[in-house]
Each structure stands twice: as C-alpha cells, then as structure tokens.
Design a protein around this motif. Structure first.
Motif, short mmCIF file in Angstrom:
data_model
loop_
_atom_site.label_atom_id
_atom_site.label_comp_id
_atom_site.label_asym_id
_atom_site.label_seq_id
_atom_site.Cartn_x
_atom_site.Cartn_y
_atom_site.Cartn_z
N THR A 115 -7.68 3.15 -21.40
CA THR A 115 -8.36 4.12 -20.54
C THR A 115 -8.11 3.77 -19.08
OG1 THR A 115 -10.39 2.79 -20.59
CG2 THR A 115 -10.19 4.58 -22.22
N PRO A 116 -8.04 4.76 -18.19
CA PRO A 116 -7.90 4.46 -16.76
C PRO A 116 -9.06 3.58 -16.28
CG PRO A 116 -7.52 6.79 -17.18
CD PRO A 116 -8.05 6.20 -18.46
N GLY A 117 -8.74 2.65 -15.40
CA GLY A 117 -9.74 1.77 -14.83
C GLY A 117 -10.05 0.53 -15.64
N ALA A 118 -9.54 0.45 -16.88
CA ALA A 118 -9.79 -0.72 -17.72
C ALA A 118 -9.09 -1.95 -17.14
CB ALA A 118 -9.32 -0.48 -19.15
N THR A 119 -9.79 -3.06 -17.08
CA THR A 119 -9.22 -4.29 -16.54
C THR A 119 -8.83 -5.29 -17.62
OG1 THR A 119 -11.42 -5.25 -16.26
CG2 THR A 119 -10.49 -4.08 -14.37
N SER A 120 -9.08 -4.95 -18.88
CA SER A 120 -8.69 -5.82 -19.98
C SER A 120 -7.87 -5.03 -20.99
CB SER A 120 -9.93 -6.42 -20.67
OG SER A 120 -10.69 -5.40 -21.29
N ILE A 121 -7.03 -5.74 -21.73
CA ILE A 121 -6.26 -5.17 -22.84
C ILE A 121 -6.46 -6.14 -24.01
CG2 ILE A 121 -4.01 -4.31 -23.61
CD1 ILE A 121 -3.19 -4.08 -20.69
N PRO A 122 -7.50 -5.92 -24.81
CA PRO A 122 -7.95 -6.94 -25.77
C PRO A 122 -6.90 -7.38 -26.78
CG PRO A 122 -9.63 -5.23 -25.49
CD PRO A 122 -8.40 -4.75 -24.79
N TRP A 168 -8.65 -2.54 -6.53
CA TRP A 168 -8.85 -1.91 -7.83
C TRP A 168 -9.55 -0.56 -7.71
CZ3 TRP A 168 -6.18 -2.73 -11.88
CH2 TRP A 168 -6.55 -2.08 -13.07
N ARG A 169 -9.12 0.40 -8.56
CA ARG A 169 -9.69 1.74 -8.58
C ARG A 169 -9.88 2.19 -10.03
NH1 ARG A 169 -5.22 4.58 -4.74
NH2 ARG A 169 -5.12 5.88 -6.62
N PHE A 195 0.61 4.98 -4.34
CA PHE A 195 -0.01 3.67 -4.56
C PHE A 195 0.53 3.08 -5.86
CE2 PHE A 195 -3.47 0.89 -6.14
CZ PHE A 195 -3.59 0.04 -5.05
N CYS A 196 0.78 1.78 -5.87
CA CYS A 196 1.24 1.09 -7.07
C CYS A 196 1.05 -0.41 -6.88
CB CYS A 196 2.72 1.38 -7.32
SG CYS A 196 3.39 0.52 -8.75
N ILE A 215 1.03 -1.19 -12.42
CA ILE A 215 -0.25 -0.48 -12.39
C ILE A 215 -0.09 0.73 -11.48
CG2 ILE A 215 -2.69 -0.62 -11.76
CD1 ILE A 215 -2.54 -3.66 -12.26
N LEU A 216 -0.39 1.92 -12.04
CA LEU A 216 -0.20 3.17 -11.32
C LEU A 216 -1.43 4.06 -11.45
CD1 LEU A 216 3.39 4.00 -12.61
CD2 LEU A 216 2.80 3.81 -10.19
N PRO A 217 -1.67 4.94 -10.48
CA PRO A 217 -2.69 5.96 -10.66
C PRO A 217 -2.36 6.84 -11.87
CG PRO A 217 -2.07 5.81 -8.35
CD PRO A 217 -1.09 4.97 -9.12
N GLN A 218 -3.39 7.34 -12.51
CA GLN A 218 -3.23 8.09 -13.76
C GLN A 218 -2.25 9.25 -13.63
OE1 GLN A 218 -6.91 9.71 -15.22
NE2 GLN A 218 -6.11 10.09 -17.27
N ARG A 219 -2.20 9.90 -12.47
CA ARG A 219 -1.35 11.08 -12.35
C ARG A 219 0.14 10.75 -12.45
NH1 ARG A 219 -3.53 10.02 -7.51
NH2 ARG A 219 -2.24 9.73 -5.65
N TYR A 220 0.52 9.49 -12.27
CA TYR A 220 1.92 9.10 -12.41
C TYR A 220 2.22 8.46 -13.76
CZ TYR A 220 1.63 9.36 -7.27
OH TYR A 220 1.42 9.76 -5.98
#
Length: 265
Positions: free
Chosen positions: A68-75, A109-110, A243-244, A40-45
């Motif tokens: 999408t950034p910030g999504a906590t599920s991957i259906p 979480w962010r 951050f990672c 899990i990485l910030p979007q810029r990386y």
C-alpha cells in the motif's frame, strides 16, 4: 569503520544502519542473503515504473514492492523493516536532479510513496566466491565499478534509459564459469551481458566508472559486465518525476531472504 560480514545477521546489520553506526557500502555483507536496490516513487508514477521493470527484468528484477502507498515495512522481505532508516545512504531526486544524499528519509517521507526493491549483483557474489572466483571489489574493499552503456532498455510510460552495468575482472575461463553460476539467479541480474572489449558496449575508459570505484584489472584478465540495478536511477533522471528516492549506489538493503531461495535451479 570496517565491517565483519560473517559474524552477524541481516537484522543486526539493519539495526546498526538504522542507528547510523554504519553508512558505507554493503558489498560482502552477510553472505547468503539477498541485497536489494531501492526505488521510492509517488503513487502516480508507480505503474509506469513497474512496467519499465517488467520489460527490463535483466537490469531491473523486482524482488518485492510495498503493498500500500505510505507503507514503511515489507514484512515478507525483512523482519522489523523500516525502509526510511535501514539503508546506509539514500539519494533524493527532484525533477530528475539529485538534490542530496542522506542517511535516513524520515523528513522526506509521504503517505503517497510506493517502494520497489530490485535485485542486486551483491547477492550472486557469494556464489562466485564459493566457486573459488575472486571478487576484486571485495578483495580491494571498494564499491563495485559501474558504467553507463550504449545498450538500450525498453521504454515504458515516462521511463527510458540505457543499461548500467557492474564490472568484475576475471580470467576468461573464470568468466565462463561465472556465466554458468549466475544463470541460476535471474532475480538478481542473471548471467553477464558482456565480457571483453568495453568499447563494444559504449564504455570509453574502464578506469573511470560512472558510479562506484575502479578496481585493478590484472594481466590476462577481461572485464566481465552484469546488468546493474542502478539502471532505474538513470531512467528516473531521464523521466524527471517531481520526486523520487533511491539508494546511493553500493548502499543496499540487506533482506532476510536467502540467496538459495531465489536460485532458479
């Protein structure tokens, strides 16, 4: 606690992990289902990391990523998944340094975080067992031994590393059979990258893995090495993003995807 992998489902296991009733290795859990490494990485990386995985598919085969950034599920990967809680143990990195290990990442979480799920060798262990091959780390109830090597990965953006490998000892004839079996599963590391002399790939002491636990190598057996999904953790340590989050080695996400559905043939 001991687990009984054959009597439950991926969803039941994820609930047990979400409730923190189990925080150990997932090797041997729920045979037949894909297990995945986590980054899990910030979007810029995220784009650099995606490119690193694409040019190093043997070590970093992407099973899925968040839409999408910030999504906590991957259906399409797992029913009712919460990526913040459904892995037994997480690692938090800041500026490439391991800061802590935790059993959930709700506090960290962010909204800018992007999740990548990467294929794991635990998925092909089932096929090896069905062929009558012993998996020593499962027999000895240990986390699979993993080693840093001198095999360079292709660099991409800020990410660069040598390959990490996992090891399972086998008789030479069984090693050949393992190559045949694992060639069917390119999305979970595929065929071994080496077997025999550990020093040939830069491993000085086979009894001192960099990650996981050492296992018994019996007379007449050779160590067999597969590309390992811990490779991205080394690339992250080298790149030192601010951050990672990753899984702790051996502590995977158990998905609802069946191993049979990722077989190439």
């Amino acid at each position: 606690m001991q687990h009984n992998a054959s009597l439950t489902t991926p969803y039941a296991i994820r609930n047990m992990i979400r409730n923190e009733d189990y925080t150990g290795s997932t090797s041997g859990f729920v045979p037949g289902f894909v297990q995945a490494n986590l980054v899990i990485l910030p979007q810029r990386y995220a784009f650099d990391f995606l490119q690193f995985c694409q040019v190093n598919k043997k070590a970093c085969p992407i099973v899925a990523s968040s839409r999408t950034p910030g999504a906590t599920s991957i259906p399409n990967v797992a029913h009712d998944l919460d990526i913040r809680t459904d892995i037994p143990r997480y690692r938090i990195f800041k500026n490439g340094q391991l800061i802590e290990e935790v059993t959930n990442i709700k506090e960290q979480w962010r909204d800018d975080l992007v999740t990548f799920l990467i294929g794991c060798s635990f998925s092909f262990e089932e096929s090896l067992k069905l062929a009558g091959l012993e998996i020593r780390n499962i027999t000895e109830n240990k986390n699979v031994p993993m080693y840093m090597t001198n095999i360079p990965c292709e660099s991409a953006g800020i990410f660069h590393a040598n390959m990490v490998v996992s090891m399972r000892p086998m008789k030479p004839a069984d090693a050949i059979r393992a190559i045949q079996i694992c060639s069917r599963f390119p999305d979970v590391h595929g065929a071994p990258v080496h077997f025999g002399d550990p020093a040939a790939i830069g491993i000085k002491d086979i009894n001192r893995p960099n990650f996981g636990e050492s296992v018994t190598i019996k007379d007449g057996e050779v160590p067999v090495f597969w590309a390992c999904g811990v490779t991205p953790q080394v690339a992250i340590a080298n790149a030192a993003p601010d951050f990672c989050i990753t899984h702790s080695p051996g502590h995977m996400l158990i998905t609802d995807i069946q191993n049979a559905h990722i077989s190439a043939f």
